[in-house]
Design a protein around this motif. Structure first.
Motif, PDB file in Angstrom:
ATOM      1  N   SER A  37      18.245  62.306  60.929  1.00  0.00           N
ATOM      2  CA  SER A  37      18.385  60.937  61.408  1.00  0.00           C
ATOM      3  C   SER A  37      17.003  60.326  61.616  1.00  0.00           C
ATOM      4  CB  SER A  37      19.154  60.925  62.728  1.00  0.00           C
ATOM      5  OG  SER A  37      19.166  59.630  63.277  1.00  0.00           O
ATOM      6  N   PHE A  70      27.025  61.132  67.179  1.00  0.00           N
ATOM      7  CA  PHE A  70      26.529  62.503  67.026  1.00  0.00           C
ATOM      8  C   PHE A  70      27.327  63.434  67.929  1.00  0.00           C
ATOM      9  CE2 PHE A  70      22.927  60.094  65.452  1.00  0.00           C
ATOM     10  CZ  PHE A  70      22.519  60.864  64.376  1.00  0.00           C
ATOM     11  N   ASP A 117      20.474  65.056  64.345  1.00  0.00           N
ATOM     12  CA  ASP A 117      19.480  64.361  65.155  1.00  0.00           C
ATOM     13  C   ASP A 117      18.479  65.382  65.700  1.00  0.00           C
ATOM     14  OD1 ASP A 117      20.760  65.586  67.331  1.00  0.00           O
ATOM     15  OD2 ASP A 117      21.436  63.706  68.229  1.00  0.00           O
TER      16      ASP A 117
END
Length: 152
Positions: free
Chosen positions: A110, A126, A38
């Motif tokens: 992501s 995550f 992320d």
């Protein structure tokens, strides 16, 4: 002698050549594993329903016919969680023995999406690279060995 065998074999129809090639060649599965990060550099892990001995792991799956590794990884994540990812590069190609396979390790980013978990996944979350749950040895080792390449 070898040359004569190749000359004779070259005259066989294509279906017969393919049959001989298949019989003489090793068969491999092609697996894809995604290291999905992320914006904060955390890695996406799935808690799999079918693996009680080590439930947490990287998104992974098998390559289907006429599919690129990137397409396979994007499909697997979407099917298993509803999340959207983008493959940004290949980290490594590695063969495995049980079953005989070629694993394609992909670096992904992501892109969001709405979580809709499948029958294969109980949870998708995550994790900071310093706070990972227990993983299969191969995946834990891979993340440790490639950590410097994964930093945002």
């Amino acid at each position: 002698m070898k040359r004569a065998a190749f000359v004779v074999a070259g005259r066989f129809p294509s279906p017969i050549k393919r049959l001989f090639t298949r019989a003489a060649s090793a068969t491999f599965l092609v697996g894809v594993l995604g290291v999905v990060l992320d914006e904060r550099g955390r890695v996406l892990l799935f808690r799999h329903t079918y693996r009680p001995f080590a439930p947490w792991g990287l998104p992974s799956g098998l390559l289907m016919p006429n599919e690129s590794p990137a397409q396979a990884m994007e499909r697997e994540v979407r099917e298993e969680t509803g999340l959207v990812i983008e493959v940004v590069g290949t980290l490594e190609l590695r063969s495995g023995a049980r079953p005989q396979r070629l694993d394609v390790w992909l670096q992904c980013r992501s892109r969001g999406g709405t979580a809709r978990l499948s029958a294969e996944v109980d949870e998708a979350r995550f994790f900071d690279l310093d706070a990972l749950p227990p993983l299969i040895d191969e995946q834990a080792r891979f993340l440790r060995d490639h950590r410097s390449r994964l930093a945002p």
